[in-house]
Design a protein around this motif. Sequence first.
Motif, short mmCIF file in Angstrom:
data_model
loop_
_atom_site.label_atom_id
_atom_site.label_comp_id
_atom_site.label_asym_id
_atom_site.label_seq_id
_atom_site.Cartn_x
_atom_site.Cartn_y
_atom_site.Cartn_z
N ARG A 120 -1.93 10.22 39.41
CA ARG A 120 -0.67 10.10 40.16
C ARG A 120 0.13 8.92 39.65
NH1 ARG A 120 0.70 12.39 44.68
NH2 ARG A 120 1.58 10.59 45.75
N ASP A 157 5.47 10.70 40.95
CA ASP A 157 4.90 11.60 41.97
C ASP A 157 4.94 10.98 43.36
OD1 ASP A 157 3.98 13.36 39.87
OD2 ASP A 157 2.40 11.88 39.50
N MET A 158 5.32 9.72 43.45
CA MET A 158 5.24 9.00 44.73
C MET A 158 6.62 8.75 45.32
SD MET A 158 2.49 6.02 43.76
CE MET A 158 1.11 6.35 42.67
N SER A 159 6.68 8.74 46.64
CA SER A 159 7.90 8.34 47.32
C SER A 159 8.02 6.81 47.25
CB SER A 159 7.84 8.77 48.79
OG SER A 159 6.80 8.05 49.43
N ILE A 160 9.19 6.30 47.56
CA ILE A 160 9.39 4.84 47.58
C ILE A 160 8.41 4.21 48.58
CG2 ILE A 160 11.01 3.00 48.22
CD1 ILE A 160 13.25 4.84 47.11
N LYS A 161 8.20 4.88 49.70
CA LYS A 161 7.28 4.38 50.74
C LYS A 161 5.86 4.25 50.20
CE LYS A 161 8.79 5.34 55.45
NZ LYS A 161 8.82 6.36 56.49
N GLU A 162 5.44 5.28 49.45
CA GLU A 162 4.08 5.26 48.91
C GLU A 162 3.91 4.14 47.87
OE1 GLU A 162 2.81 9.07 47.46
OE2 GLU A 162 0.74 8.39 47.16
N GLU A 193 11.83 0.24 45.60
CA GLU A 193 12.92 1.05 45.06
C GLU A 193 13.30 0.57 43.65
OE1 GLU A 193 16.63 0.54 44.97
OE2 GLU A 193 16.74 2.63 44.28
N LYS A 239 10.69 1.59 41.14
CA LYS A 239 10.74 3.01 40.78
C LYS A 239 11.86 3.33 39.78
CE LYS A 239 10.31 6.74 43.55
NZ LYS A 239 9.42 7.70 42.86
#
Length: 283
Positions: free
Chosen positions: A125, A129-134, A147, A150
Amino acid sequence: MYSMPLQHKLLILTDLDGTLLDYFTYSINQALESLELLQELDVPVVVVSSKTRAEIEYMLNISNLSGIFASENGSAVFIAHDLGLKFIQTSYVSGSFSVIQLGQSYARIIDTIRQAKVYCGADIRGFADMSIKEVARITGLDIEAAERAKQREFSEPVIFNGSREQLIKFQDFLKESGLSWLMGGRFLHVLGQCDKGLAAQIIINLFTLNFPSTPWKTVGLGDGPNDIPLLQTVDVPVLVARPDNSYTELPTELNSRVIKAPGIGPEGWNNAILQLLRKGVLL
Ligand SMILES: [Mg+2]
């Protein structure tokens, strides 16, 4: 420009995460004393980090760091236009910087990771594949910082869950595809064929070219295996301790000349710089 022969002038090249910034809190506070002293002495502090351009630019706005820096483990060197420096490498303009790209595009990196994942069959991963939260949860960054982390241009940090054999297959695939990988503090980083050493050499050459009569003495500070090429490139390599008070293992040649800073991360950074300045080793 300097015209008289000078005593050595310091040029500092530093990692951020776990070195100038605390591994857990990302705070720079413990290094502020020496940073302020370096500012008074007009010593450039150049960031050579696995962080993205967005993250490093944010750091530049809140602290007194040089407008020259290397992002994403040496994937690119950024030179602020307002410094008025000349350089010989091919570059492109992006915002208020000239960019010397040493790595590969993010699209190519992501595409190759997808293929390598199928090839080795491991659970991999990446930030894509990850959200900003993750990303925030895994790194301990706040949402705004996650953010910025990313906003990738040249490399991908991944979490690899698999066997040793799968890891070797994954790495072989990357190599065959013309990419490379390295272990950072938290992630396995996939990037082009570049490292912090090559980026550091370009930055050192930039200072030599623009200030030819200044005898630069280069100091490099890091904490992890991805800093080894940086430490090998400088006159004075400094290794700070990791959160468990241990030091990253180094190749024999480097180990014989490295300064092991007393202290973890930014505390070690501060102690090492203050000690060196006090001893007059560097001035
Ligand atoms: Mg580090």
